[in-house]
Design an enzyme around this catalytic site. Structure first.
Site, PDB file in Angstrom:
ATOM      1  N   LYS A 188       0.788  -1.246   0.072  1.00  0.00           N
ATOM      2  CA  LYS A 188       0.025  -0.066   0.022  1.00  0.00           C
ATOM      3  C   LYS A 188       0.979   1.267   0.159  1.00  0.00           C
ATOM      4  O   LYS A 188       1.538   1.346   0.903  1.00  0.00           O
ATOM      5  CB  LYS A 188      -0.920  -0.015   1.188  1.00  0.00           C
ATOM      6  CG  LYS A 188      -1.748   1.156   0.966  1.00  0.00           C
ATOM      7  CD  LYS A 188      -2.487   1.460   2.347  1.00  0.00           C
ATOM      8  CE  LYS A 188      -3.549   2.742   2.422  1.00  0.00           C
ATOM      9  NZ  LYS A 188      -3.821   3.158   3.821  1.00  0.00           N
ATOM     10  N   GLY A 244      -7.924   9.478   9.914  1.00  0.00           N
ATOM     11  CA  GLY A 244      -8.056   9.520  11.133  1.00  0.00           C
ATOM     12  C   GLY A 244      -9.125  10.576  11.516  1.00  0.00           C
ATOM     13  O   GLY A 244      -9.508  11.054  12.857  1.00  0.00           O
ATOM     14  N   ALA A 299      -9.434   6.182   4.231  1.00  0.00           N
ATOM     15  CA  ALA A 299      -9.366   7.484   4.987  1.00  0.00           C
ATOM     16  C   ALA A 299     -10.523   8.282   5.498  1.00  0.00           C
ATOM     17  O   ALA A 299     -11.393   8.363   4.360  1.00  0.00           O
ATOM     18  CB  ALA A 299      -8.309   8.243   4.626  1.00  0.00           C
ATOM     19  N   GLY A 300     -10.696   8.512   6.676  1.00  0.00           N
ATOM     20  CA  GLY A 300     -11.842   9.465   6.985  1.00  0.00           C
ATOM     21  C   GLY A 300     -13.084   8.715   7.369  1.00  0.00           C
ATOM     22  O   GLY A 300     -14.215   9.341   7.938  1.00  0.00           O
ATOM     23  N   ASN A 330      -9.628   1.821   9.936  1.00  0.00           N
ATOM     24  CA  ASN A 330      -8.587   1.545  10.882  1.00  0.00           C
ATOM     25  C   ASN A 330      -9.030   2.309  12.268  1.00  0.00           C
ATOM     26  O   ASN A 330      -9.593   1.622  13.098  1.00  0.00           O
ATOM     27  CB  ASN A 330      -7.242   2.166  10.398  1.00  0.00           C
ATOM     28  CG  ASN A 330      -6.147   1.654  11.574  1.00  0.00           C
ATOM     29  OD1 ASN A 330      -4.842   1.983  11.186  1.00  0.00           O
ATOM     30  ND2 ASN A 330      -6.444   1.058  12.755  1.00  0.00           N
ATOM     31  N   THR A 331      -8.926   3.424  12.248  1.00  0.00           N
ATOM     32  CA  THR A 331      -9.107   4.113  13.701  1.00  0.00           C
ATOM     33  C   THR A 331     -10.409   4.118  13.970  1.00  0.00           C
ATOM     34  O   THR A 331     -10.608   3.853  15.397  1.00  0.00           O
ATOM     35  CB  THR A 331      -8.842   5.673  13.197  1.00  0.00           C
ATOM     36  OG1 THR A 331      -7.468   5.761  12.824  1.00  0.00           O
ATOM     37  CG2 THR A 331      -8.882   6.528  14.603  1.00  0.00           C
TER      38      THR A 331
END
Length: 280
Positions: free
Chosen positions: A122, A183, A209-210, A231-232
């Protein structure tokens, strides 16, 4: 496409069996010739422990797991996140998080491959420490080199349709446009641009992301994205294991809706029941 409607003992809402009926499974995700049943990719940062990460991998039923090269000891000399990832069950996707230039990203990718992590990478090039936005020029430069070296490249990019096509032409396996900054939990703030990328792409589009809530993941899938990476939102949840399951269900629901066909918005009302005849 028929859906299961039966309720089974011990699962009154039948949540673990949401999705197409037997014989009518959703289309698989195919990246670089590999077939995956899950369209949820999971990042491994910020989890409170390796044990919770292991349980979340199971509850989310993911098949692709990404981990920062700079966070691990590829030689296995110290305890690290790789100990939580069963390589026989999950495809390991090392990422170049922390790289600020193409040269740094290329070096990290080579390090990962030399350390036995395989040739999937990635690609992340984020020189700005405040917003962690990807550098389009350095990303394209690194992608061109890594593809020539035999890497399967999944580049993290701004939601830029022109860049997405340039990367596809360079031979990347996917494009991974951001929904909003990493995040930030802001959701899909780049919807129009991602829609153009999806329309034009001949390779999988993974929204990355986001994504801060299962509803954000479902929205991306309803738009026609091939997968999402989270993820987050999962890792810092009060219960990451249950949140992983929530995202799994949201991705399945969003993809099912997309494959069935989501109704187009209308400017005027359209009654679901006849408005004439019932007073006669």
């Amino acid at each position: 496409m028929g859906l299961r409607t039966s309720v089974e003992p011990g699962d009154p809402l039948n949540l673990n069996r949401l999705g197409p009926a037997e014989g009518e499974k959703m289309k698989p995700l195919i990246i670089a010739g590999k077939t995956f049943t899950s369209r949820l990719l999971l990042g491994t940062g910020k989890f409170p422990s390796n044990e919770i990460l292991k349980l979340t991998l199971l509850s989310a039923e993911v098949e692709i797991v990404t981990v920062a090269v700079r966070r691990v000891d590829l030689d296995g000399k110290i305890e690290n996140v790789l100990n939580a990832i069963d390589r026989s069950k999950y495809l390991l996707l090392p990422n170049t998080s922390g790289a600020r230039t193409a040269e740094e990203a290329i070096r990290l990718a080579r390090l990962a491959r030399e350390g036995g992590a395989g040739n999937w990478i990635k690609l992340e090039v984020t020189p700005d420490p405040n917003y962690l936005l990807p550098d389009p020029i350095e990303t394209l430069k690194a992608a061109e080199v890594l593809v020539k070296e035999g890497f399967v490249v999944l580049p993290y990019i701004n939601a830029d349709p022109i860049l997405a096509k340039r990367l596809e032409d360079a031979g990347t396996a996917t494009v991974m446009p951001l929904g909003s900054p990493i995040g930030s939990h802001q959701g899909i703030r780049t919807k129009e641009a991602i829609g153009i990328i999806i329309e034009q792409a001949n390779i999988p589009v993974v929204v990355d992301a986001g994504i801060g809530a299962p509803s954000h993941a479902a929205e991306a899938m309803e738009m026609g994205a091939d997968a999402v990476l989270v993820n987050t939102a999962i890792a810092i949840a009060s219960d990451p294991v249950k949140m992983g399951e929530a995202f799994k269900l949201a991705v399945r629901a969003g993809r099912t809706a997309y494959e069935l066909g989501v109704g187009a918005p209308q400017k005027t009302a359209s009654a679901s029941s006849p408005l004439t005849g019932f007073l006669r």
